[in-house]
Write a protein that holds these residues in place. Structure first.
Motif, PDB file in Angstrom:
ATOM      1  N   ALA A 104       0.837  -1.212   0.000  1.00 31.40           N
ATOM      2  CA  ALA A 104       0.000   0.000   0.000  1.00 31.40           C
ATOM      3  C   ALA A 104       0.869   1.259   0.000  1.00 31.40           C
ATOM      4  CB  ALA A 104      -0.930  -0.005   1.212  1.00 31.40           C
ATOM      5  N   SER A 105       2.061   1.179   0.596  1.00 32.12           N
ATOM      6  CA  SER A 105       2.894   2.380   0.615  1.00 32.12           C
ATOM      7  C   SER A 105       3.362   2.744  -0.805  1.00 32.12           C
ATOM      8  CB  SER A 105       4.060   2.226   1.594  1.00 32.12           C
ATOM      9  OG  SER A 105       4.929   1.238   1.110  1.00 32.12           O
ATOM     10  N   TYR A 106       3.173   1.832  -1.770  1.00 32.09           N
ATOM     11  CA  TYR A 106       3.468   2.150  -3.182  1.00 32.09           C
ATOM     12  C   TYR A 106       2.164   2.298  -3.971  1.00 32.09           C
ATOM     13  CZ  TYR A 106       8.118   0.647  -1.880  1.00 32.09           C
ATOM     14  OH  TYR A 106       9.334   0.533  -1.261  1.00 32.09           O
ATOM     15  N   GLY A 107       1.050   2.351  -3.262  1.00 31.58           N
ATOM     16  CA  GLY A 107      -0.239   2.513  -3.931  1.00 31.58           C
ATOM     17  C   GLY A 107      -0.740   1.220  -4.553  1.00 31.58           C
ATOM     18  N   LEU A 108      -0.224   0.063  -4.109  1.00 28.25           N
ATOM     19  CA  LEU A 108      -0.622  -1.208  -4.733  1.00 28.25           C
ATOM     20  C   LEU A 108      -1.501  -2.028  -3.800  1.00 28.25           C
ATOM     21  CD1 LEU A 108       2.909  -2.002  -6.205  1.00 28.25           C
ATOM     22  CD2 LEU A 108       0.866  -1.504  -7.553  1.00 28.25           C
ATOM     23  N   LYS A 109      -2.468  -2.711  -4.403  1.00 33.55           N
ATOM     24  CA  LYS A 109      -3.384  -3.558  -3.616  1.00 33.55           C
ATOM     25  C   LYS A 109      -2.941  -5.026  -3.720  1.00 33.55           C
ATOM     26  CE  LYS A 109      -7.632  -0.892  -3.890  1.00 33.55           C
ATOM     27  NZ  LYS A 109      -6.945   0.176  -3.209  1.00 33.55           N
ATOM     28  N   VAL A 110      -3.279  -5.784  -2.674  1.00 35.12           N
ATOM     29  CA  VAL A 110      -2.925  -7.209  -2.703  1.00 35.12           C
ATOM     30  C   VAL A 110      -4.181  -8.067  -2.530  1.00 35.12           C
ATOM     31  CG1 VAL A 110      -0.616  -6.820  -1.757  1.00 35.12           C
ATOM     32  CG2 VAL A 110      -2.499  -7.328  -0.199  1.00 35.12           C
ATOM     33  N   GLY A 111      -4.131  -9.282  -3.072  1.00 32.78           N
ATOM     34  CA  GLY A 111      -5.201 -10.257  -2.866  1.00 32.78           C
ATOM     35  C   GLY A 111      -4.557 -11.574  -2.467  1.00 32.78           C
ATOM     36  N   GLN A 112      -5.262 -12.365  -1.671  1.00 25.07           N
ATOM     37  CA  GLN A 112      -4.677 -13.620  -1.189  1.00 25.07           C
ATOM     38  C   GLN A 112      -5.328 -14.839  -1.841  1.00 25.07           C
ATOM     39  OE1 GLN A 112      -4.100 -14.768   3.182  1.00 25.07           O
ATOM     40  NE2 GLN A 112      -6.069 -15.677   2.678  1.00 25.07           N
ATOM     41  N   ILE A 113      -4.505 -15.789  -2.275  1.00 22.72           N
ATOM     42  CA  ILE A 113      -5.027 -17.070  -2.767  1.00 22.72           C
ATOM     43  C   ILE A 113      -4.262 -18.179  -2.057  1.00 22.72           C
ATOM     44  CG2 ILE A 113      -5.318 -18.592  -4.770  1.00 22.72           C
ATOM     45  CD1 ILE A 113      -6.685 -16.333  -5.732  1.00 22.72           C
ATOM     46  N   LEU A 114      -4.989 -19.032  -1.351  1.00 15.38           N
ATOM     47  CA  LEU A 114      -4.357 -20.167  -0.682  1.00 15.38           C
ATOM     48  C   LEU A 114      -4.729 -21.434  -1.450  1.00 15.38           C
ATOM     49  CD1 LEU A 114      -5.083 -19.227   3.038  1.00 15.38           C
ATOM     50  CD2 LEU A 114      -3.025 -18.794   1.683  1.00 15.38           C
ATOM     51  N   LEU A 115      -3.733 -22.178  -1.886  1.00 17.41           N
ATOM     52  CA  LEU A 115      -3.987 -23.351  -2.726  1.00 17.41           C
ATOM     53  C   LEU A 115      -3.579 -24.638  -2.023  1.00 17.41           C
ATOM     54  CD1 LEU A 115      -2.522 -22.003  -6.084  1.00 17.41           C
ATOM     55  CD2 LEU A 115      -4.929 -22.439  -5.604  1.00 17.41           C
ATOM     56  N   THR A 116      -4.307 -25.694  -2.297  1.00 17.52           N
ATOM     57  CA  THR A 116      -3.857 -27.018  -1.858  1.00 17.52           C
ATOM     58  C   THR A 116      -3.357 -27.750  -3.106  1.00 17.52           C
ATOM     59  OG1 THR A 116      -6.017 -27.975  -2.259  1.00 17.52           O
ATOM     60  CG2 THR A 116      -5.607 -27.200  -0.035  1.00 17.52           C
ATOM     61  N   ALA A 117      -2.602 -28.816  -2.888  1.00 13.39           N
ATOM     62  CA  ALA A 117      -2.100 -29.599  -4.020  1.00 13.39           C
ATOM     63  C   ALA A 117      -3.287 -30.084  -4.862  1.00 13.39           C
ATOM     64  CB  ALA A 117      -1.282 -30.777  -3.509  1.00 13.39           C
ATOM     65  N   LEU A 139      -6.982  -6.693 -12.765  1.00 17.74           N
ATOM     66  CA  LEU A 139      -7.397  -5.551 -11.938  1.00 17.74           C
ATOM     67  C   LEU A 139      -6.194  -4.789 -11.361  1.00 17.74           C
ATOM     68  CD1 LEU A 139     -10.356  -7.267 -10.036  1.00 17.74           C
ATOM     69  CD2 LEU A 139     -10.553  -5.364 -11.664  1.00 17.74           C
ATOM     70  N   GLY A 140      -4.997  -5.251 -11.691  1.00 18.68           N
ATOM     71  CA  GLY A 140      -3.794  -4.567 -11.216  1.00 18.68           C
ATOM     72  C   GLY A 140      -3.446  -4.905  -9.768  1.00 18.68           C
ATOM     73  N   VAL A 141      -4.018  -6.006  -9.269  1.00 16.59           N
ATOM     74  CA  VAL A 141      -3.770  -6.410  -7.877  1.00 16.59           C
ATOM     75  C   VAL A 141      -2.569  -7.363  -7.850  1.00 16.59           C
ATOM     76  CG1 VAL A 141      -4.768  -7.709  -5.941  1.00 16.59           C
ATOM     77  CG2 VAL A 141      -6.215  -6.188  -7.304  1.00 16.59           C
ATOM     78  N   VAL A 142      -1.732  -7.232  -6.827  1.00 18.87           N
ATOM     79  CA  VAL A 142      -0.650  -8.203  -6.638  1.00 18.87           C
ATOM     80  C   VAL A 142      -1.265  -9.436  -5.974  1.00 18.87           C
ATOM     81  CG1 VAL A 142       1.540  -8.685  -5.453  1.00 18.87           C
ATOM     82  CG2 VAL A 142       1.075  -6.374  -6.346  1.00 18.87           C
ATOM     83  N   ALA A 143      -1.193 -10.585  -6.650  1.00 17.16           N
ATOM     84  CA  ALA A 143      -1.786 -11.805  -6.088  1.00 17.16           C
ATOM     85  C   ALA A 143      -0.744 -12.483  -5.202  1.00 17.16           C
ATOM     86  CB  ALA A 143      -2.211 -12.737  -7.222  1.00 17.16           C
ATOM     87  N   ILE A 144      -1.081 -12.694  -3.943  1.00 14.43           N
ATOM     88  CA  ILE A 144      -0.137 -13.346  -3.025  1.00 14.43           C
ATOM     89  C   ILE A 144      -0.641 -14.758  -2.740  1.00 14.43           C
ATOM     90  CG2 ILE A 144       0.996 -13.228  -0.785  1.00 14.43           C
ATOM     91  CD1 ILE A 144       0.908 -10.229  -0.988  1.00 14.43           C
ATOM     92  N   VAL A 145       0.190 -15.733  -3.093  1.00 15.06           N
ATOM     93  CA  VAL A 145      -0.212 -17.143  -3.014  1.00 15.06           C
ATOM     94  C   VAL A 145       0.616 -17.862  -1.952  1.00 15.06           C
ATOM     95  CG1 VAL A 145      -0.221 -19.320  -4.318  1.00 15.06           C
ATOM     96  CG2 VAL A 145      -0.860 -17.202  -5.472  1.00 15.06           C
ATOM     97  N   ASN A 146      -0.017 -18.736  -1.227  1.00 16.26           N
ATOM     98  CA  ASN A 146       0.712 -19.657  -0.338  1.00 16.26           C
ATOM     99  C   ASN A 146      -0.031 -20.985  -0.386  1.00 16.26           C
ATOM    100  OD1 ASN A 146       2.511 -20.744   1.531  1.00 16.26           O
ATOM    101  ND2 ASN A 146       1.945 -19.366   3.210  1.00 16.26           N
ATOM    102  N   GLU A 147       0.618 -22.026   0.110  1.00 17.88           N
ATOM    103  CA  GLU A 147      -0.117 -23.274   0.246  1.00 17.88           C
ATOM    104  C   GLU A 147      -1.119 -23.085   1.385  1.00 17.88           C
ATOM    105  OE1 GLU A 147       2.178 -26.865   0.656  1.00 17.88           O
ATOM    106  OE2 GLU A 147       0.376 -28.062   0.336  1.00 17.88           O
ATOM    107  N   ASN A 148      -2.259 -23.734   1.272  1.00 14.30           N
ATOM    108  CA  ASN A 148      -3.278 -23.632   2.320  1.00 14.30           C
ATOM    109  C   ASN A 148      -2.870 -24.543   3.486  1.00 14.30           C
ATOM    110  OD1 ASN A 148      -5.530 -23.291   3.842  1.00 14.30           O
ATOM    111  ND2 ASN A 148      -6.998 -23.813   2.225  1.00 14.30           N
TER     112      ASN A 148
END
Ligand SMILES: Nc1ncnc2c1ncn2[C@@H]1O[C@H](COP(=O)(O)OP(=O)(O)O)[C@@H](O)[C@H]1O
Ligand SMILES: N[C@@H](CCC(=O)OP(=O)(O)O)C(=O)O
Length: 377
Positions: A104-117, A139-148
């Motif tokens: 956000a300090s760079y004006g960017l939004k993030v979204g979260q996606i948690l994936l399973t195998a 939508l210009g969102v940074v998608a942040i992914v991790n394993e669920n």
């Protein structure tokens, strides 16, 4: 395909429009394993610059367990599954809060996606993940992914995020995959050994994998070590994606095209998303056994598996499920998507398509596995 040299691979990384960056736990934590927010902020600084220049970014970030165990008052990373899951559940929120503030300090939004195998293996879930990730990026969102991690059990989890990041790179059809870790490059053997030599360029990852002595993680902070990073680089390169691996603190220069870390040239043309899924992510539910002629035809490429060439059907699968195609000795030759249920196929195998058409109607005059749905191993 024309082989890319080192400079071309670095240029491709620097010019990538859609980029998948993976950062490992060891790069975001202190030696005690606790999350170090200032490391995360420094990384976001380097990533935000490429986003602000127009790149679409998926960040596959580890660190949920690292971020969680401090908040829960544990002195070290838990090692039993249930506590790891609970810790990840607490830590994932903490991790995202840090990312949200930092981007956000760079004006960017993030979204979260948690994936399973499982999400990468099932065709419908795979398509779902592709749709959501694609829309986030549009939508210009940074998608942040991790394993669920909160729901993944030991038997089914990826554990490390390296292979997950390579599958995500396929899902979003990335132009480059960047693996950030705690070592500046790939070495011929673990860098703690005196004979280890740095490798700046890997023209053919499949060949190189045989000559590299890669170990699992020794830091106690990461999970997969170099073994899973090489596997991720292989999936990327074989899917036609340029791959770069370096230290997280060198992310800025790496994304700028400077000669840091190790780059892996793509070794094949990128296939369709469906074929990449069949090859790397799908989990076969059964198999067809091909007779010698059908095995030769399938192995030669561009041939479908016809019912006439099948001598056995194993497993319980439905039309649309992935299956192995094996030769007469049981050796897997290819993976593909079956056009029939196993139950039906048992009755149809060994017959020519014209015979099937005569007996059962024209809808039965087609291959068990169409060549467009089949990939050689
Ligand atoms: N051949 C090799 N070249 C480079 N690093 C290696 C090699 N074999 C093992 N390693 C180790 O792999 C570690 C990185 O893996 P890991 O700890 O799982 O990191 P991450 O948390 O980033 O996934 C490095 O610290 C390094 O010591
Ligand atoms: N998904 C886990 C990360 C697992 C892990 O340590 O992976 P890696 O850093 O790739 O070796 C977490 O967020 O804690």
């Amino acid at each position: 395909m024309t082989k890319m040299d080192e400079e071309a691979v670095r240029r491709a990384v620097a010019q990538a429009r859609t980029l998948v960056v993976k950062v490992g736990s060891s790069s975001l934590t202190s030696p005690s394993g606790h999350l170090r927010p200032e490391r995360l902020q420094a990384l976001v600084g380097a990533l935000a610059r490429v986003c602000l220049q127009g790149a679409r970014l998926v960040l596959v970030s580890s660190g949920a367990i690292a971020a969680g165990f401090g908040s829960l008052g544990f002195s070290e990373r838990p090692d039993d599954l249930a506590t790891q899951q609970a810790t990840a559940s607490v830590g994932q929120g903490v991790l995202m809060a840090h990312y949200e503030t930092a981007f956000a300090s760079y004006g960017l939004k993030v979204g979260q996606i948690l994936l399973t195998a499982q999400d990468t293996r099932q065709a419908t879930q795979y398509r779902n993940a592709r749709r959501t990730l694609g829309r986030l990026l549009d939508l210009g969102v940074v998608a942040i992914v991790n394993e669920n991690d909160a729901l993944a059990s030991n038997e089914i989890r990826f554990g490390d995020n390296d292979r997950l990041s390579a599958l995500v790179a396929n899902i979003v059809r990335a132009d480059a995959l960047v693996l950030l870790t705690d070592v500046d490059a790939l070495y011929t053997e673990p860098p703690s050994r005196s004979g280890a030599r740095k490798v700046a360029f890997v023209p053919d990852v499949v060949q190189t994998m045989e000559s590299i002595d890669a170990e699992g993680s020794t830091s106690g902070l990461g999970t997969g070590g170099m073994t899973t990073k090489l596997e991720a680089a292989r999936i990327g390169a074989v899917s036609g994606i340029p791959v770069l691996m370096t230290k997280a603190s060198l992310a800025g220069p790496a994304l700028f095209g400077d000669p840091v870390g190790t780059v892996f040239a793509p070794v094949k043309h990128r296939g369709s998303a469906r074929r990449l899924w069949i090859k790397f992510a799908s989990a076969p539910r059964g198999s067809y056994q091909a007779d010698a002629g059908a095995a030769r035809a399938v192995h030669g490429g561009r041939a479908s598996l016809l019912p006439a060439g099948v001598t056995g059907v194993e497993g319980e699968f439905s039309a649309g499920d992935p299956v192995w195609i094996r030769d007469e000795s049981g050796r897997p030759l290819a993976k593909g998507v079956s056009a029939y249920d196993a139950e039906e196929a048992v009755h149809l195998m060994g017959r020519t398509t014209s015979e099937l058409s005569r007996r059962y109607g024209r809808q039965y005059a087609h291959p068990f596995v169409h060549r467009d749905d089949l990939v050689l191993l």
